[in-house]
Enzyme design. Sequence first.
Site, PDB file in Angstrom:
ATOM      1  N   HIS A 283       0.844  -1.195   0.000  1.00  0.00           N
ATOM      2  CA  HIS A 283       0.000   0.000   0.000  1.00  0.00           C
ATOM      3  C   HIS A 283       0.881   1.247   0.000  1.00  0.00           C
ATOM      4  O   HIS A 283       2.041   1.206   0.431  1.00  0.00           O
ATOM      5  CB  HIS A 283      -0.897   0.010   1.231  1.00  0.00           C
ATOM      6  CG  HIS A 283      -1.972  -1.024   1.183  1.00  0.00           C
ATOM      7  ND1 HIS A 283      -3.078  -0.963   1.988  1.00  0.00           N
ATOM      8  CD2 HIS A 283      -2.123  -2.140   0.431  1.00  0.00           C
ATOM      9  CE1 HIS A 283      -3.874  -1.988   1.740  1.00  0.00           C
ATOM     10  NE2 HIS A 283      -3.302  -2.731   0.798  1.00  0.00           N
TER      11      HIS A 283
ATOM     12  N   GLU B 221       0.934   3.894   1.829  1.00  0.00           N
ATOM     13  CA  GLU B 221       1.454   4.297   3.138  1.00  0.00           C
ATOM     14  C   GLU B 221       2.626   3.411   3.565  1.00  0.00           C
ATOM     15  O   GLU B 221       3.628   3.915   4.082  1.00  0.00           O
ATOM     16  CB  GLU B 221       0.347   4.228   4.197  1.00  0.00           C
ATOM     17  CG  GLU B 221      -0.819   5.167   3.929  1.00  0.00           C
ATOM     18  CD  GLU B 221      -1.907   4.557   3.044  1.00  0.00           C
ATOM     19  OE1 GLU B 221      -2.990   5.140   2.988  1.00  0.00           O
ATOM     20  OE2 GLU B 221      -1.683   3.503   2.405  1.00  0.00           O
TER      21      GLU B 221
ATOM     22  N   CYS C 261      -5.970   1.995   5.437  1.00  0.00           N
ATOM     23  CA  CYS C 261      -6.604   0.767   5.911  1.00  0.00           C
ATOM     24  C   CYS C 261      -6.066   0.416   7.302  1.00  0.00           C
ATOM     25  O   CYS C 261      -5.078   1.002   7.762  1.00  0.00           O
ATOM     26  CB  CYS C 261      -6.340  -0.377   4.926  1.00  0.00           C
ATOM     27  SG  CYS C 261      -4.655  -1.026   5.012  1.00  0.00           S
TER      28      CYS C 261
ATOM     29  N   CYS D 198      -2.292  -0.366   7.414  1.00  0.00           N
ATOM     30  CA  CYS D 198      -1.442   0.824   7.332  1.00  0.00           C
ATOM     31  C   CYS D 198      -1.496   1.639   8.622  1.00  0.00           C
ATOM     32  O   CYS D 198      -0.474   2.140   9.088  1.00  0.00           O
ATOM     33  CB  CYS D 198      -1.846   1.666   6.130  1.00  0.00           C
ATOM     34  SG  CYS D 198      -1.491   0.854   4.553  1.00  0.00           S
TER      35      CYS D 198
END
Length: 153
Positions: A53, A55, A83, A86
């Site tokens: 992801h 992040e 999410c 993260c």
Amino acid sequence: MKQDTDLLSQAIALAYANIRQGGRPFGALVVKDGEIIAQGVNEVVQTNDPTAHAELMAIRAASKQLGSASLAGCSVFASGHPCPMCMGAMRLAGVKAVTYAYSNEDGDPFGLSTAEIYADLAKPLSQQSMTIRHVPTRLAGQPDLYAHWKHHQ
């Protein structure tokens, strides 16, 4: 507040660029003392890595840049609502603040919301959709794993 919107605009620009590269619409920045020290985009599609992801990619880059697993004093600016994975990583890294532009509600019509995961994680372990079990196991003849680690620090 203008600095926040400027940083969010940069994260969104990364997300747009990632779409042009065949990626998902997410970008993130790690900022320390007002300076961008790292950035990342969602690379899940490109790498087949479900943890890639934006992040997390930015956190990994920032940790390398700082030479430390601690991102104490850093903030993250993300194009979308991070999410739970993260958010957990940012907490473990010591990130002090998270700011995002697009909400889970914004992403829901496009299959980009993680609100259901947040809701599931809020339930007691026994009621979550994933089976989670604690089975205490130790190796015979070995010291306690955690005590052994602490002793070797």
